[in-house]
Scaffold this active site. Structure first.
Site, mmCIF file in Angstrom:
data_model
loop_
_atom_site.group_PDB
_atom_site.id
_atom_site.type_symbol
_atom_site.label_atom_id
_atom_site.label_comp_id
_atom_site.label_asym_id
_atom_site.label_seq_id
_atom_site.Cartn_x
_atom_site.Cartn_y
_atom_site.Cartn_z
ATOM 1 N N ARG A 34 0.787 -1.236 0.000
ATOM 2 C CA ARG A 34 0.000 0.000 0.000
ATOM 3 C C ARG A 34 0.816 1.282 0.000
ATOM 4 O O ARG A 34 0.262 2.365 0.156
ATOM 5 C CB ARG A 34 -0.981 0.045 1.181
ATOM 6 C CG ARG A 34 -1.936 -1.102 1.205
ATOM 7 C CD ARG A 34 -3.016 -0.946 2.238
ATOM 8 N NE ARG A 34 -2.533 -0.436 3.503
ATOM 9 C CZ ARG A 34 -3.298 0.186 4.388
ATOM 10 N NH1 ARG A 34 -4.569 0.382 4.149
ATOM 11 N NH2 ARG A 34 -2.796 0.614 5.528
ATOM 12 N N ASP A 35 2.133 1.215 -0.177
ATOM 13 C CA ASP A 35 2.936 2.442 -0.190
ATOM 14 C C ASP A 35 4.151 2.285 -1.115
ATOM 15 O O ASP A 35 5.269 2.655 -0.760
ATOM 16 C CB ASP A 35 3.363 2.803 1.233
ATOM 17 C CG ASP A 35 3.810 4.260 1.365
ATOM 18 O OD1 ASP A 35 3.449 5.081 0.494
ATOM 19 O OD2 ASP A 35 4.531 4.572 2.329
ATOM 20 N N ILE A 36 3.924 1.736 -2.306
ATOM 21 C CA ILE A 36 4.997 1.595 -3.288
ATOM 22 C C ILE A 36 5.251 2.968 -3.893
ATOM 23 O O ILE A 36 4.353 3.592 -4.467
ATOM 24 C CB ILE A 36 4.599 0.603 -4.409
ATOM 25 C CG1 ILE A 36 4.231 -0.760 -3.827
ATOM 26 C CG2 ILE A 36 5.710 0.483 -5.447
ATOM 27 C CD1 ILE A 36 5.331 -1.434 -3.071
ATOM 28 N N ASN A 40 10.468 4.459 -1.035
ATOM 29 C CA ASN A 40 10.510 3.175 -0.339
ATOM 30 C C ASN A 40 11.262 2.097 -1.106
ATOM 31 O O ASN A 40 11.129 0.916 -0.822
ATOM 32 C CB ASN A 40 9.088 2.704 -0.021
ATOM 33 C CG ASN A 40 8.457 3.553 1.056
ATOM 34 O OD1 ASN A 40 9.146 4.161 1.868
ATOM 35 N ND2 ASN A 40 7.138 3.610 1.065
#
Length: 196
Positions: A34-36, A40
């Site tokens: 949920r945070d590509i 990151n």
């Protein structure tokens, strides 16, 4: 990206394959990242000089029940959110595939497909706007790469790849572009690529 600018499609494919392998492992374990986003992803070099990418920050990851997905969240960077995550709907691995498509688009074009005056503007574009065809921004992009990004960026999760392995097969040409296009009815997102 800030230091070197756009990536070649070949270099982007190599890095996306590595991110995809890490995501596939997380998905197998029942997690949706949920945070590509670029922040990151940590690019390092192996002893032989090859680039190696590490997927970081599972702080927003959700463990999903078998087949049921997890509720979305508006946390994270709006530039890389899937439409369902932007709405706060249930997310599943296809939300990560959408973010991977945004990342792949940005790597070769130099910018994400949706930019705006603020978070609300960007989220609205994820929900309503179609990205400019990648071939319009990068005419030399391989057809397999462009078709994979277009399918990954489908507005409806059901129109995306079912899993990361399918995305990677399309990206690398192991699944021919025409076959990828036949799997779902052509939409405005993929028709400019299909016509090329």
């Amino acid at each position: 990206l800030a230091r070197e600018g756009k990536f070649t499609p070949s270099r982007a494919t190599t890095l996306l394959e590595q991110v995809g392998d890490a995501l596939a492992e997380a998905h197998t374990l029942g997690y949706v990242h949920r945070d590509i986003r670029p922040r990151n992803l940590f690019v390092t070099r192996r002893a032989d000089g090859r680039e190696w990418i590490k997927l970081l920050d599972f702080g927003l990851a959700k463990l999903t029940d078998a087949g049921s997905g997890a509720r979305g969240s508006s946390l994270g960077d709006p530039r890389y959110m899937s439409p369902e995550q932007a709405r706060g709907d249930t997310v599943d691995p296809r939300s990560d595939i959408y973010a991977l498509g945004i990342l792949g688009y940005e790597l070769v074009s130099g910018a994400p497909p949706f930019v705006g005056a603020g978070s609300f503007d960007i989220l609205t574009k994820h929900l309503e706007a179609q990205p400019a065809p990648l071939v319009d921004r990068v005419p030399e992009v391989p057809r397999a790469y462009a078709v994979a990004m277009a399918r990954a960026l489908a507005k409806k999760a059901r129109d995306r790849f079912a899993n990361v392995a399918q995305f990677l097969d399309a990206l690398t040409g192991r699944t021919p572009p025409d076959e990828v296009l036949r799997e779902r009815p052509p939409t405005r997102e993929v028709s400019p690529v299909a016509a090329r």
